[in-house]
Enzyme design. Structure first.
Site, PDB file in Angstrom:
ATOM      1  N   HIS A  19       0.810  -1.217   0.000  1.00 27.67           N
ATOM      2  CA  HIS A  19       0.000   0.000   0.000  1.00 27.67           C
ATOM      3  C   HIS A  19       0.846   1.271   0.000  1.00 27.67           C
ATOM      4  O   HIS A  19       0.429   2.292  -0.568  1.00 27.67           O
ATOM      5  CB  HIS A  19      -0.970  -0.022   1.177  1.00 27.67           C
ATOM      6  CG  HIS A  19      -2.043  -1.039   1.015  1.00 27.67           C
ATOM      7  ND1 HIS A  19      -2.564  -1.773   2.059  1.00 27.67           N
ATOM      8  CD2 HIS A  19      -2.697  -1.481  -0.100  1.00 27.67           C
ATOM      9  CE1 HIS A  19      -3.485  -2.603   1.612  1.00 27.67           C
ATOM     10  NE2 HIS A  19      -3.581  -2.442   0.310  1.00 27.67           N
ATOM     11  N   ASP A 169      -3.157  -8.581  -7.152  1.00 27.51           N
ATOM     12  CA  ASP A 169      -2.691  -9.121  -5.862  1.00 27.51           C
ATOM     13  C   ASP A 169      -3.625 -10.203  -5.339  1.00 27.51           C
ATOM     14  O   ASP A 169      -4.268 -10.040  -4.303  1.00 27.51           O
ATOM     15  CB  ASP A 169      -2.495  -8.001  -4.831  1.00 27.51           C
ATOM     16  CG  ASP A 169      -3.803  -7.341  -4.438  1.00 27.51           C
ATOM     17  OD1 ASP A 169      -4.733  -7.318  -5.268  1.00 27.51           O
ATOM     18  OD2 ASP A 169      -3.903  -6.866  -3.291  1.00 27.51           O
TER      19      ASP A 169
END
Length: 285
Positions: A19, A169
Site C-alpha cells: 500500500h 494481488d
C-alpha cells in the site's frame, strides 16, 4: 479460493509494502491534470476493522502498521502512506485499516475512474456497502464487479484516457494464481503496453513463489522495478509468510529513489530477527 478473507491479514508487513507503493504511484499519476484509471483485480472489502473478529484473531497488524503508527521521522514514502491510514481513523487510536480501493478512491480526482473486481460473495457485498457511503448519488466514479478480475480486466484495456495503474494481488492460496498473473500480464501488455502494472506476491517456501520474480522479469523486458521485504527467516516447518514482493512494470521515475530510503527503515522497524532484509532491483531501457 473462496475461503480466503483478507481481514485476517489486514495491516501486516505485506500490506505496508504494497500500500505504501500504491499510494506513491497514485500520487505520481495525479500530478498531471489528465485523467487516469485505477483497476484492481482482487479488491477485497475496502476497509478492515483491526479490532474486529477476523483481524484480532491473528493480530498480524501488530507486526505491521502498528509498528509504524507512532513512529517519527518516517521516510517520505511511508509518511504519505501513514497519513492516508490516519485519515481513516478519527482518533489517535489505530482501529481501521484501508484496503487498496479506499486508498485509490481518496487519491483519485473527479476526472479519474476506478474499476474494482472481487469474486468472494461476502467481500464484494462489504465493498459495495463501503462505496455506497463514498458515492451515494450521481454518476459513480467507481464501478464494482462481482467476478474474476483476471478475466474481467481485459475488457477495460486500454482505458479511454490511456493512463492507468493496474493492481494484481491475488491471495495465491491457489497455486494456479501465479500462472494466471503471468498470463494476465502478457495479455494486458498486448492491449495496453504503456500502463503501470503493480504485482504483489508472497514470499513463501513454495516453488511457484521462488521462481515468480524471474518469470515476471522475462515478461516485463523493458522498464520494471522489483522491491522485496523479508521480515524474518523462513519458517522451519516450511509454512507461513516471511516476506513479500512488489513487481512494478512501467514504474514512476521517483519510486526507486523513495524505496531506497523506505526499505531499510522497514527492515529496521518490521524485522523480527536477524534474517530480515530487503532487495531493490531496477531495469530501464
Amino acid at each position: 479460493m473462496l475461503s480466503y478473507r483478507h481481514a485476517f491479514h489486514a495491516g501486516n508487513h505485506a500490506d505496508v509494502l504494497k500500500h505504501s507503493i500504491i499510494v506513491h504511484i497514485l500520487r505520481h499519476l495525479a500530478q498531471k491534470e489528465k485523467a487516469f484509471w485505477y483497476l484492481d483485480t482482487h479488491a477485497g472489502a475496502g476497509v478492515y476493522e483491526l479490532l474486529g473478529a477476523y483481524a484480532s484473531q491473528t493480530a498480524e497488524y501488530e507486526t505491521g502498521i502498528a509498528r509504524l503508527w507512532a513512529s517519527s521521522n518516517l521516510p517520505p514514502l511511508l509518511a504519505d502512506y501513514i497519513a492516508q491510514v490516519r485519515a481513516l481513523n478519527e482518533t489517535e487510536a489505530l482501529r481501521f485499516y484501508p484496503g487498496s480501493p479506499w486508498l485509490a478512491w481518496h487519491l483519485t480526482r473527479s476526472q479519474d475512474r476506478l474499476r474494482l473486481f472481487e469474486l468472494h460473495p461476502t467481500e464484494i457485498k462489504i465493498l459495495r456497502d463501503n462505496f455506497a457511503q463514498l458515492q451515494p448519488n450521481g454518476k459513480p466514479r467507481a464501478l464494482l464487479h462481482a467476478g474474476d478480475g483476471f478475466s474481467g480486466l481485459k475488457g477495460f484495456l486500454p482505458p479511454p484516457p490511456r493512463r492507468a495503474v493496474v493492481l494484481l494481488d491475488p491471495s495465491y492460496e491457489d497455486k494456479q494464481d501465479y500462472q494466471r498473473v503471468l498470463d494476465t500480464l502478457q495479455q494486458s501488455l498486448r492491449r495496453f503496453a504503456t500502463g503501470t502494472y503493480a504485482v504483489w506476491y508472497p514470499q513463501v517456501q513454495r516453488p511457484e513463489a521462488q521462481r515468480f520474480a524471474e518469470q515476471l522479469k522475462r515478461i516485463a523486458e523493458k522498464n520494471w522495478l522489483h522491491a522485496l521485504l523479508q521480515t524474518c527467516a523462513p519458517p522451519r516447518d516450511g509454512y507461513g509468510l516471511y516476506g513479500s514482493g512488489m513487481f512494478i512494470l512501467n514504474p514512476p521515475y521517483s519510486l526507486a529513489e523513495n524505496l531506497r530510503t523506505a526499505l531499510p527503515y522497514l527492515v529496521q522497524t518490521l524485522g523480527r530477527d536477524t534474517a530480515a532484509t530487503f532487495m531493490l532491483e531496477q531495469h530501464k531501457i
